[in-house]
Design a protein around this motif. Structure first.
Motif, short mmCIF file in Angstrom:
data_model
loop_
_atom_site.label_atom_id
_atom_site.label_comp_id
_atom_site.label_asym_id
_atom_site.label_seq_id
_atom_site.Cartn_x
_atom_site.Cartn_y
_atom_site.Cartn_z
N GLN A 111 1.36 -0.90 0.36
CA GLN A 111 0.33 -0.02 0.42
C GLN A 111 1.22 1.50 0.23
O GLN A 111 0.37 2.25 -1.01
CB GLN A 111 -0.86 0.25 1.06
CG GLN A 111 -1.62 1.27 1.22
CD GLN A 111 -2.82 1.33 0.36
OE1 GLN A 111 -3.34 -0.01 -0.14
NE2 GLN A 111 -2.98 1.68 -0.93
N PHE A 112 2.14 1.52 1.10
CA PHE A 112 2.90 2.24 0.68
C PHE A 112 3.55 2.81 -0.83
O PHE A 112 3.29 3.81 -0.92
CB PHE A 112 3.70 2.33 1.40
CG PHE A 112 5.01 2.56 1.88
CD1 PHE A 112 4.87 4.52 2.15
CD2 PHE A 112 6.40 2.31 1.00
CE1 PHE A 112 6.10 5.66 2.09
CE2 PHE A 112 7.72 3.01 1.47
CZ PHE A 112 7.60 4.48 1.37
N LEU A 113 3.61 1.24 -1.29
CA LEU A 113 4.39 1.90 -2.70
C LEU A 113 3.34 2.11 -3.52
O LEU A 113 3.35 3.12 -4.71
CB LEU A 113 5.36 1.01 -3.24
CG LEU A 113 6.32 0.31 -2.41
CD1 LEU A 113 7.31 -1.08 -2.77
CD2 LEU A 113 7.30 1.28 -2.64
N ARG A 114 2.46 1.61 -3.49
CA ARG A 114 1.42 1.71 -4.95
C ARG A 114 0.70 3.13 -3.97
O ARG A 114 0.43 4.14 -5.44
CB ARG A 114 -0.08 0.58 -4.25
CG ARG A 114 -1.48 1.31 -4.96
CD ARG A 114 -2.35 0.29 -4.60
NE ARG A 114 -2.64 -0.98 -4.79
CZ ARG A 114 -2.18 -1.94 -3.36
NH1 ARG A 114 -2.46 -1.06 -2.57
NH2 ARG A 114 -1.89 -3.15 -3.00
N ASP A 115 0.36 4.26 -2.40
CA ASP A 115 0.33 4.99 -2.63
C ASP A 115 1.70 6.00 -3.31
O ASP A 115 0.49 7.29 -3.90
CB ASP A 115 0.54 5.76 -0.92
CG ASP A 115 -0.60 4.70 -0.41
OD1 ASP A 115 -1.78 5.34 -0.88
OD2 ASP A 115 -0.98 4.84 0.63
N LEU A 116 2.75 5.54 -3.15
CA LEU A 116 4.01 6.65 -4.10
C LEU A 116 3.31 6.51 -5.07
O LEU A 116 3.84 7.98 -6.02
CB LEU A 116 5.10 6.07 -3.85
CG LEU A 116 5.60 6.39 -2.21
CD1 LEU A 116 7.31 6.11 -1.87
CD2 LEU A 116 5.50 7.93 -1.48
N ARG A 117 3.31 5.50 -5.98
CA ARG A 117 2.74 5.89 -7.32
C ARG A 117 1.52 6.46 -7.99
O ARG A 117 1.53 6.50 -9.05
CB ARG A 117 3.17 4.12 -7.86
CG ARG A 117 3.60 3.59 -7.91
CD ARG A 117 3.88 2.12 -8.70
NE ARG A 117 3.21 0.77 -7.85
CZ ARG A 117 2.91 0.44 -7.00
NH1 ARG A 117 4.61 -0.35 -6.78
NH2 ARG A 117 2.08 -0.60 -6.45
N ASN A 118 0.47 6.53 -7.22
CA ASN A 118 -0.76 7.09 -7.21
C ASN A 118 -0.05 8.52 -7.23
O ASN A 118 -1.18 9.34 -7.41
CB ASN A 118 -1.86 6.52 -6.72
CG ASN A 118 -2.37 4.57 -6.97
OD1 ASN A 118 -2.22 4.78 -7.95
ND2 ASN A 118 -2.93 4.73 -6.11
N THR A 119 0.33 8.97 -6.01
CA THR A 119 0.79 10.18 -5.97
C THR A 119 1.07 11.02 -6.97
O THR A 119 1.17 12.22 -7.96
CB THR A 119 1.73 10.54 -4.43
OG1 THR A 119 1.28 10.12 -3.58
CG2 THR A 119 1.99 11.66 -4.29
N ASN A 120 2.27 10.35 -8.08
CA ASN A 120 2.46 9.97 -9.21
C ASN A 120 1.45 10.61 -10.22
O ASN A 120 1.71 11.59 -11.44
CB ASN A 120 3.70 9.23 -9.50
CG ASN A 120 5.03 9.43 -9.42
OD1 ASN A 120 5.62 11.09 -8.76
ND2 ASN A 120 6.20 8.62 -9.56
#
Length: 186
Positions: A111-120
């Motif tokens: 989820q942490f990485l998904r959130d970073l990708r979704n921020t991009n």
């Protein structure tokens, strides 16, 4: 931190053990726990360090520095084509590939990485909305769909680099992908 970042980048979160990390970092497990608390915290700090390094910061830099959205996305694609297969570091993108096989107990890492990708993705969409409002994109353009398209291409380029694609091959992908840019209204 650099050794931990590289190890997570090479192996992913799940396949990197505390023993691997302490050996790579030249410290004892107690020191790792004293400094970071646990593997998840170390991983998050490593990902943030990656995001500040050239291999991780190029997307935000292009969005902030280029005068037009088309120039920004062109730069992102061209730089991804060079950065992802660079032999000076593990191939691909850490935030795209580090949590591909995470167990349920570590779902918060995914989820942490998904959130970073979704921020991009959100940053892409914001830049594309601005481009539409400024007339750089046609009035019929769909900024959300374009943002998703470019995110998908970039994620695919990361995986292709992990599969052995060269900078020349990825540059060709970047060139073809940018040809999908919608023409502005006349």
């Amino acid at each position: 931190m650099q050794a931990a970042t590289r190890l997570f980048w090479e192996r992913g979160y799940e396949a990197t053990s505390i023993g691997d990390l302490t050996a790579a970092m030249g410290i004892r497990p107690g020191s790792l726990y004293a400094a970071f608390g646990d593997k998840k915290t170390l991983f998050k700090e490593a990902v943030h360090a990656y995001g500040r390094a050239p291999a991780g910061a190029f997307v935000a830099d292009a969005l902030a520095q280029e005068p037009t959205a088309k120039a920004a996305f062109g730069r992102i694609l061209r730089e991804a084509a060079l950065i992802y297969p660079d032999p000076g570091h593990p191939p691909g993108c850490l935030t795209i590939s580090a949590a591909t096989n995470v167990t349920l107990q570590d779902a918060d890492v995914a989820q942490f990485l998904r959130d970073l990708r979704n921020t991009n993705l959100a940053a892409f969409e914001t830049r594309l909305h601005a481009a539409k409002n400024e007339g750089e994109l046609p009035s019929t353009a769909d900024p959300a769909a374009l943002a998703g398209y470019f995110a998908t291409v970039i994620q695919g380029m990361s995986q292709r680099a992990r599969d052995g694609a060269t900078a020349a091959e990825l540059t060709q992908t970047a060139r073809i992908s940018l040809s999908a840019w919608p023409a502005a209204d006349d």
